[in-house]
Design a protein around this motif. Structure first.
Motif, PDB file in Angstrom:
ATOM      1  N   PRO A  38       0.737  -1.073   0.161  1.00 45.70           N
ATOM      2  CA  PRO A  38      -0.117   0.114  -0.011  1.00 45.70           C
ATOM      3  C   PRO A  38       0.863   1.303   0.113  1.00 45.70           C
ATOM      4  CG  PRO A  38       0.202  -0.877   2.335  1.00 45.70           C
ATOM      5  CD  PRO A  38       0.853  -1.832   1.409  1.00 45.70           C
TER       6      PRO A  38
ATOM      7  N   SER B  63      -2.069   3.543   8.559  1.00 47.16           N
ATOM      8  CA  SER B  63      -3.431   4.150   8.263  1.00 47.16           C
ATOM      9  C   SER B  63      -3.239   5.384   7.223  1.00 47.16           C
ATOM     10  CB  SER B  63      -4.267   4.799   9.442  1.00 47.16           C
ATOM     11  OG  SER B  63      -3.393   5.433  10.030  1.00 47.16           O
TER      12      SER B  63
ATOM     13  N   LEU C  13      -5.716   5.595  -1.956  1.00 50.35           N
ATOM     14  CA  LEU C  13      -4.674   4.436  -1.868  1.00 50.35           C
ATOM     15  C   LEU C  13      -4.173   4.077  -3.158  1.00 50.35           C
ATOM     16  CD1 LEU C  13      -3.837   2.178  -0.088  1.00 50.35           C
ATOM     17  CD2 LEU C  13      -5.960   0.942  -0.456  1.00 50.35           C
TER      18      LEU C  13
ATOM     19  N   SER D 183     -12.761  -5.804  -3.293  1.00 47.53           N
ATOM     20  CA  SER D 183     -12.867  -4.986  -2.045  1.00 47.53           C
ATOM     21  C   SER D 183     -13.996  -5.739  -1.278  1.00 47.53           C
ATOM     22  CB  SER D 183     -13.331  -3.729  -2.456  1.00 47.53           C
ATOM     23  OG  SER D 183     -14.505  -3.618  -3.117  1.00 47.53           O
TER      24      SER D 183
ATOM     25  N   ASP E 168     -10.446   5.534  -3.563  1.00 46.76           N
ATOM     26  CA  ASP E 168     -10.583   6.333  -2.413  1.00 46.76           C
ATOM     27  C   ASP E 168     -11.283   5.724  -1.348  1.00 46.76           C
ATOM     28  OD1 ASP E 168     -12.049   8.246  -0.731  1.00 46.76           O
ATOM     29  OD2 ASP E 168     -13.218   9.092  -2.060  1.00 46.76           O
ATOM     30  N   PRO E 169     -10.470   5.672   0.015  1.00 46.46           N
ATOM     31  CA  PRO E 169     -10.617   4.760   0.977  1.00 46.46           C
ATOM     32  C   PRO E 169     -11.899   4.995   1.635  1.00 46.46           C
ATOM     33  CG  PRO E 169      -8.713   6.065   1.533  1.00 46.46           C
ATOM     34  CD  PRO E 169      -9.180   6.433   0.268  1.00 46.46           C
ATOM     35  N   SER E 170     -12.412   6.211   1.542  1.00 46.06           N
ATOM     36  CA  SER E 170     -13.669   6.725   2.236  1.00 46.06           C
ATOM     37  C   SER E 170     -15.016   5.928   1.587  1.00 46.06           C
ATOM     38  CB  SER E 170     -13.957   8.048   2.577  1.00 46.06           C
ATOM     39  OG  SER E 170     -13.815   8.679   1.149  1.00 46.06           O
TER      40      SER E 170
ATOM     41  N   LEU F  45     -14.801   3.105   0.335  1.00 46.04           N
ATOM     42  CA  LEU F  45     -14.915   1.480   0.803  1.00 46.04           C
ATOM     43  C   LEU F  45     -15.615   1.444   1.956  1.00 46.04           C
ATOM     44  CD1 LEU F  45     -11.399   0.469  -0.290  1.00 46.04           C
ATOM     45  CD2 LEU F  45     -13.438   0.181  -1.407  1.00 46.04           C
TER      46      LEU F  45
ATOM     47  N   SER G  81     -13.623  -1.905   5.973  1.00 44.56           N
ATOM     48  CA  SER G  81     -13.335  -2.586   4.685  1.00 44.56           C
ATOM     49  C   SER G  81     -11.995  -3.116   4.487  1.00 44.56           C
ATOM     50  CB  SER G  81     -13.690  -1.660   3.748  1.00 44.56           C
ATOM     51  OG  SER G  81     -12.820  -0.399   3.657  1.00 44.56           O
ATOM     52  N   GLN G  82     -11.787  -4.046   3.763  1.00 41.59           N
ATOM     53  CA  GLN G  82     -10.576  -4.549   3.425  1.00 41.59           C
ATOM     54  C   GLN G  82     -10.383  -4.834   1.959  1.00 41.59           C
ATOM     55  OE1 GLN G  82     -10.000  -7.746   6.080  1.00 41.59           O
ATOM     56  NE2 GLN G  82     -11.652  -8.951   5.142  1.00 41.59           N
TER      57      GLN G  82
ATOM     58  N   ILE H 130      -8.391  -1.654   5.489  1.00 38.98           N
ATOM     59  CA  ILE H 130      -8.195  -0.030   5.138  1.00 38.98           C
ATOM     60  C   ILE H 130      -8.464   0.785   6.335  1.00 38.98           C
ATOM     61  CG2 ILE H 130      -9.280   1.571   3.372  1.00 38.98           C
ATOM     62  CD1 ILE H 130      -7.719  -0.714   2.129  1.00 38.98           C
TER      63      ILE H 130
ATOM     64  N   VAL I  84      -8.366   4.368   7.961  1.00 41.36           N
ATOM     65  CA  VAL I  84      -8.135   5.892   7.664  1.00 41.36           C
ATOM     66  C   VAL I  84      -8.253   6.646   8.963  1.00 41.36           C
ATOM     67  CG1 VAL I  84      -9.103   7.843   6.610  1.00 41.36           C
ATOM     68  CG2 VAL I  84      -9.548   5.655   5.488  1.00 41.36           C
TER      69      VAL I  84
END
Length: 141
Positions: A8, A28, A35, A51, A87-89, A91, A95-96, A136, A138
């Motif tokens: 990552p 994080s 990401l 995802s 965009d991790p938000s 997901l 989440s992973q 994931i 954040v």
């Protein structure tokens, strides 16, 4: 069986998605960071990135169907020639990402798996494949 690892990287959006820093194992992302991912393979394989939102079945995130297999080594995830920025938000919390490196192509149906929580569960679901899981995380605002 290929061995695969997700690497990552934290990225920024402008001017185009680009790497800002490496993310340590278990690390994080800061709010607003994207990401970006690199994948390391020790043998040629068909590679799939899924995802999984908390409590939901996994969804194929990358690649588009019909993509050729990848050679061993390290490569960046890309779509249409540019870095695939996640965009991790989008997901969601908890989440992973699931990485599957298979010696043979896998069907979309085979990739639809119920929620998996550990690397061992993923390994059992895909016994002939190299696997990796990336939670994931954040940082709060």
């Amino acid at each position: 069986m290929p061995t695969a690892a997700l690497i990552p990287l934290a990225g920024a959006r402008t001017p185009t998605p680009h790497v800002v820093r490496a993310v340590a194992p278990g690390g994080s992302l800061a709010p607003g960071e994207l990401l970006l991912l690199r994948i390391r393979l020790d043998a040629p394989a068909w590679v799939y990135l899924l995802s999984q939102k908390q409590g939901e079945a996994a969804e194929l995130l990358w690649p588009r169907p019909g993509t050729a297999r990848h050679a061993s080594g390290e490569f960046e995830l890309a779509e249409s020639g540019s870095a695939l920025a996640i965009d991790p938000s989008a997901l969601g919390i908890g989440s992973q990402l699931l990485l599957i490196a298979s010696p043979e192509p896998l069907s979309e149906g085979r990739l639809r798996v119920e929620p998996l929580h550990t690397r061992e569960e993923l390994r059992m679901a895909f016994p002939d494949c190299g696997v990796d899981i990336l939670p994931i995380v954040v940082e709060p605002h």
